[in-house]
Structures are given as structure tokens and as C-alpha cells.
Design a protein around this motif. Structure first.
Motif, PDB file in Angstrom:
ATOM      1  N   ALA A  86       0.827  -1.207   0.000  1.00 46.39           N
ATOM      2  CA  ALA A  86       0.000   0.000   0.000  1.00 46.39           C
ATOM      3  C   ALA A  86       0.864   1.262   0.000  1.00 46.39           C
ATOM      4  O   ALA A  86       0.619   2.206  -0.769  1.00 46.39           O
ATOM      5  N   GLY A  87       1.889   1.276   0.855  1.00 44.19           N
ATOM      6  CA  GLY A  87       2.754   2.439   0.922  1.00 44.19           C
ATOM      7  C   GLY A  87       3.544   2.655  -0.357  1.00 44.19           C
ATOM      8  O   GLY A  87       3.752   3.798  -0.788  1.00 44.19           O
ATOM      9  N   THR A  88       3.988   1.574  -0.975  1.00 47.17           N
ATOM     10  CA  THR A  88       4.721   1.690  -2.243  1.00 47.17           C
ATOM     11  C   THR A  88       3.806   2.253  -3.330  1.00 47.17           C
ATOM     12  O   THR A  88       4.225   3.104  -4.127  1.00 47.17           O
ATOM     13  N   ALA A  89       2.556   1.787  -3.362  1.00 47.04           N
ATOM     14  CA  ALA A  89       1.606   2.319  -4.335  1.00 47.04           C
ATOM     15  C   ALA A  89       1.368   3.811  -4.107  1.00 47.04           C
ATOM     16  O   ALA A  89       1.302   4.599  -5.072  1.00 47.04           O
ATOM     17  N   VAL A  90       1.257   4.213  -2.851  1.00 47.27           N
ATOM     18  CA  VAL A  90       1.079   5.631  -2.524  1.00 47.27           C
ATOM     19  C   VAL A  90       2.278   6.439  -3.009  1.00 47.27           C
ATOM     20  O   VAL A  90       2.138   7.517  -3.605  1.00 47.27           O
ATOM     21  N   MET A  91       3.489   5.932  -2.757  1.00 48.73           N
ATOM     22  CA  MET A  91       4.696   6.640  -3.186  1.00 48.73           C
ATOM     23  C   MET A  91       4.739   6.776  -4.710  1.00 48.73           C
ATOM     24  O   MET A  91       5.084   7.844  -5.247  1.00 48.73           O
ATOM     25  N   VAL A  92       4.388   5.703  -5.423  1.00 50.60           N
ATOM     26  CA  VAL A  92       4.386   5.748  -6.891  1.00 50.60           C
ATOM     27  C   VAL A  92       3.375   6.774  -7.386  1.00 50.60           C
ATOM     28  O   VAL A  92       3.663   7.567  -8.299  1.00 50.60           O
ATOM     29  N   GLU A  93       2.194   6.790  -6.791  1.00 49.99           N
ATOM     30  CA  GLU A  93       1.180   7.767  -7.203  1.00 49.99           C
ATOM     31  C   GLU A  93       1.634   9.187  -6.899  1.00 49.99           C
ATOM     32  O   GLU A  93       1.440  10.106  -7.704  1.00 49.99           O
ATOM     33  N   TRP A  94       2.236   9.378  -5.748  1.00 47.59           N
ATOM     34  CA  TRP A  94       2.710  10.715  -5.348  1.00 47.59           C
ATOM     35  C   TRP A  94       3.770  11.226  -6.325  1.00 47.59           C
ATOM     36  O   TRP A  94       3.679  12.363  -6.796  1.00 47.59           O
ATOM     37  N   THR A  95       4.774  10.412  -6.606  1.00 44.62           N
ATOM     38  CA  THR A  95       5.851  10.862  -7.494  1.00 44.62           C
ATOM     39  C   THR A  95       5.362  11.047  -8.930  1.00 44.62           C
ATOM     40  O   THR A  95       5.874  11.899  -9.652  1.00 44.62           O
ATOM     41  N   ARG A  96       4.360  10.258  -9.336  1.00 43.01           N
ATOM     42  CA  ARG A  96       3.799  10.438 -10.670  1.00 43.01           C
ATOM     43  C   ARG A  96       3.043  11.760 -10.760  1.00 43.01           C
ATOM     44  O   ARG A  96       3.201  12.521 -11.710  1.00 43.01           O
ATOM     45  N   MET A  97       2.219  12.046  -9.750  1.00 44.88           N
ATOM     46  CA  MET A  97       1.433  13.280  -9.758  1.00 44.88           C
ATOM     47  C   MET A  97       2.318  14.518  -9.705  1.00 44.88           C
ATOM     48  O   MET A  97       2.049  15.517 -10.381  1.00 44.88           O
ATOM     49  N   THR A  98       3.363  14.452  -8.898  1.00 48.18           N
ATOM     50  CA  THR A  98       4.196  15.641  -8.684  1.00 48.18           C
ATOM     51  C   THR A  98       5.311  15.779  -9.714  1.00 48.18           C
ATOM     52  O   THR A  98       6.061  16.758  -9.684  1.00 48.18           O
ATOM     53  N   GLY A  99       5.454  14.804 -10.605  1.00 49.08           N
ATOM     54  CA  GLY A  99       6.391  14.938 -11.720  1.00 49.08           C
ATOM     55  C   GLY A  99       7.841  14.694 -11.377  1.00 49.08           C
ATOM     56  O   GLY A  99       8.727  15.324 -11.970  1.00 49.08           O
ATOM     57  N   ALA A 100       8.122  13.794 -10.442  1.00 50.38           N
ATOM     58  CA  ALA A 100       9.514  13.487 -10.102  1.00 50.38           C
ATOM     59  C   ALA A 100      10.212  12.823 -11.286  1.00 50.38           C
ATOM     60  O   ALA A 100       9.686  11.888 -11.878  1.00 50.38           O
ATOM     61  N   GLU A 101      11.379  13.318 -11.635  1.00 52.76           N
ATOM     62  CA  GLU A 101      12.168  12.760 -12.732  1.00 52.76           C
ATOM     63  C   GLU A 101      13.635  12.684 -12.320  1.00 52.76           C
ATOM     64  O   GLU A 101      14.108  13.547 -11.579  1.00 52.76           O
TER      65      GLU A 101
END
Length: 285
Positions: free
Chosen positions: A53-68
Motif C-alpha cells: 500500500a505504501g509503495t503504491a502511494v509513493m508511486v502515485e505521489w511521485t507520478r502526480m508531482t512529476g519526479a524525474e
């Protein structure tokens, strides 16, 4: 996430609304069953459930905020969350937890390009870490255990469900129109009342079966109200983040609900409160 209440949008066909509600309910049943079953097992199954669950949250967060570069950043942070889970399961000392968390936090942050994006990556790791660690810690806590965990579930779920139905039934003034135009004060109050009742009910039922929380029922009621308010604030915070990132849902992973972050924003806020209390107790002589 506390469900939206009321609607200013055009009325949709009843068949469409009915299908969406059915999908939403079925998804909720599956998620609740998985959470309760793994909570009953405890140990590795429960810790891995919350790691996922936490990994999914992190993936969604970084996708939304545009981490590259996104794959690299997400990989570093995911490994960091996994390491924290392993440290918990192997009963590592608090200092080792802190050191490992800082190493992956700094590594993931500096792997991210751009100053502002680095802040988003760091905050995403910290946000996800609470989801990964607090539920297993509560489950294994000698004074809280599964009853403390069930209290957390009950407060958040009661807030969510009651806010949805009381808001849609009674309507009225909007809670915070600039962030979430559908939520109402009636839904907010309904969620708080339901959370207080369900929180006390869980504690009372536990006492009836020989288990108890380290607080009396009046204190449990007060803490349930605080947790319900925090849950709804957590929901508004995630709504503000999505507006900032110009997205409707954190992802489309859960049918009828959006992303994992959409489902756990309120629970995250309760984890923050419980985690802060446990830390305070840990460092209090």
C-alpha cells in the motif's frame, strides 16, 4: 478518503450511477476484507500488505508531482520502504530505522532533478513511510495490538461512510469549496459523530472480550473525534495536492475509488496522530 458529498454537476442517468455505486461497494468490500484478514494474521503478511500500500502511494505521489527521472526515483524510494519493513520485522533498533530512512530519503531526493521536485520526492517518501510502518507497529504493540488497529479502521471507515451519506442526505453549506466543492459541513459533523460512536463501540466490545486499550471510554471518544477531524483534514490535503497537480484521481488502480492514495489519505492522517503519540511515549522517561 472521505467521500464527496452532494453534487453541483448535471444529474447522471440512474443506471450509470447505480453501476458506479455497485463497483465502489464491491471494491470497498474486497479492500476491507484484505485489511481485516491480514490484520488477523499479523507478522509478515500484514507488514507486506502495508508495504504494498505504501509503495503504491509513493508511486502515485511521485507520478502526480512529476519526479524525474521517475523510474530511478521510484526504485530508490521503493527499496527504502522495503528496507524499513525488513527492519521492523527483524526488530531493529530505532536508531537503525532512523539511519536507513535518512539514507534513502537523501538518496532519493538528490536523484530527483530540480529543486522543487526534490522537495516533492522527499515528502512523498515520508508520507508513504507512515503508511508502511504505523499499522504494523500498532498491530504488534503490547498495549494496542489488533484492538488498537481495529479502532483506527473503525474511526476512518465510519468517518468516510457517514460523511458520504449525511452529506448527500442533508446537504447545506460547503465545507471548503476552493479545495473540494462537494463536501459539506453536515457531512463533516456526521463523520465526526459516527467516528466517536464506532471508536467507543470497538473499545467497549474489546473490553467485553477481555481486551482493553490503555485509555478509558471517555478518552477514547475524545481521541476518536480528533482522529475523525484529522481524517477529514487529510482528505482535504490530498484534494489540494490533486488540484495543484491538476489531476482528478491519484491513479485508476482501484475500480470506483481511484488510487490507493485516494483511499488512504484519511487513514494516513490517523497514522500520523498515532505515530506521534507512540513516539512521544517512547521518548518519555
Amino acid at each position: 478518503m472521505v467521500a464527496d458529498q452532494g453534487s453541483s454537476l448535471p444529474t447522471r442517468p440512474k443506471s450509470t450511477s447505480s453501476r458506479e455505486l455497485t463497483t465502489r461497494v464491491l471494491s470497498a468490500i474486497v479492500m476491507i476484507a484484505a485489511a481485516l484478514l491480514t490484520a488477523y494474521w499479523g507478522g509478515w503478511p500484514f507488514a507486506l500488505f502495508w508495504l504494498a500500500a505504501g509503495t503504491a502511494v509513493m508511486v502515485e505521489w511521485t507520478r502526480m508531482t512529476g519526479a524525474e527521472p521517475r523510474p530511478l526515483v521510484q526504485s530508490i524510494l521503493a527499496v527504502g520502504l522495503a528496507v524499513l519493513t525488513v527492519l521492523f520485522l527483524t526488530e531493529a533498533r530505532f536508531g537503525l530505522f532512523l539511519l536507513a530512512g535518512l539514507v534513502f530519503l537523501v538518496t532519493g531526493t538528490f536523484a530527483t532533478g530540480g529543486g522543487a521536485n526534490r522537495i516533492w520526492s522527499a515528502s512523498g517518501f515520508l508520507y508513504a513511510s507512515l503508511i508502511v510502518l504505523v499499522p504494523p507497529i500498532v498491530r504488534d504493540h503490547v498495549e494496542l495490538g489488533i484492538l488498537g488497529l481495529l479502532w483506527m479502521f473503525a474511526v476512518v471507515w465510519a468517518t468516510d461512510i457517514a460523511a458520504y451519506f449525511t452529506g448527500r442526505t442533508f446537504g447545506g453549506p460547503k465545507l471548503c469549496p476552493p479545495i473540494s466543492p462537494k463536501k459539506t459541513w453536515s457531512g463533516f459533523v456526521g463523520g465526526v459523530v459516527a467516528a466517536a460512536l464506532c471508536g467507543v463501540l470497538v473499545a467497549w466490545t474489546g473490553e467485553a472480550y477481555g481486551h482493553s486499550l490503555p485509555l478509558g471510554l471517555p478518552a477514547i471518544a475524545i481521541l476518536s473525534v480528533v482522529a475523525s477531524v484529522a481524517s477529514q483534514i487529510g482528505d482535504l490535503g490530498e484534494s489540494a495536492l490533486k488540484r495543484h497537480c491538476n489531476v482528478k484521481d491519484s491513479s485508476h488502480l482501484i475500480p470506483g475509488h481511484g488510487g490507493v492514495m485516494d483511499r488512504l489519505d484519511g487513514f494516513w492522517a490517523v497514522c500520523l496522530i498515532v505515530g506521534a503519540i507512540l513516539l512521544t511515549i517512547h521518548f518519555t522517561p
